[in-house]
Motif scaffolding. Sequence first.
Motif, PDB file in Angstrom:
ATOM      1  N   TRP A  85      -1.218   5.321   7.001  1.00 59.77           N
ATOM      2  CA  TRP A  85      -2.113   4.484   6.199  1.00 59.77           C
ATOM      3  C   TRP A  85      -2.605   5.178   4.941  1.00 59.77           C
ATOM      4  N   THR A  88      -1.729   3.886   1.432  1.00 56.86           N
ATOM      5  CA  THR A  88      -0.941   2.659   1.586  1.00 56.86           C
ATOM      6  C   THR A  88      -1.832   1.447   1.358  1.00 56.86           C
ATOM      7  N   VAL A  90      -2.713  -2.406   1.831  1.00 58.29           N
ATOM      8  CA  VAL A  90      -2.525  -3.521   2.752  1.00 58.29           C
ATOM      9  C   VAL A  90      -3.094  -4.754   2.063  1.00 58.29           C
ATOM     10  N   GLU A 143       1.916  -5.356   4.818  1.00 59.80           N
ATOM     11  CA  GLU A 143       2.264  -4.088   4.182  1.00 59.80           C
ATOM     12  C   GLU A 143       3.770  -3.961   4.390  1.00 59.80           C
TER      13      GLU A 143
END
Length: 164
Positions: A85, A88, A90, A143
């Motif tokens: 994560w 990243t 989302v 994602e």
Amino acid sequence: MPCKKPHHTSEGSNEQKGDGSFEILPKGLNIVWGNDPRYWNIPDTGAAELIQVSWLEVTGKVSIKDRGKYRVSFEVRVKEDGFGWQGTEVLVMAKIGKRGRYQFRVNKLSPSTHNIIIPQLDNGPLDIAVDNPPSDLHFGLYEVWSGKWKGGLQIIKATVEPVT
């Protein structure tokens, strides 16, 4: 031997409550790779847990009966041992009708001991106007761009509620 479908398909009717809101639990969502225990654990009750995927796609649909603005959100948690994560993005996305134009909010997740609501308010809520009811509101948590393997995400529920 018949092949089991790899994706979890919504098992819920997602009925509108008296106050015009919807609470969609994990069994009422469509989860890509959700029927494969290598990737997801979706119990009969409680949170759906992502084991590992490189393609996160969790979607739903509700039928809106009344004109107005509706706020779309997901309640999630990334477990302490969650991975993939960092850095990243989302997206929580929503649109009216199959051919509608998506609106979205970008979120960043990190391991935590508590549940969070996304999109987070500092990013602005995701409000969708319904001008011609009845209309289907399509929404999702995505994602799919980074190609990174990620895991440890728990999906508690999705919510669609009127904005007053």
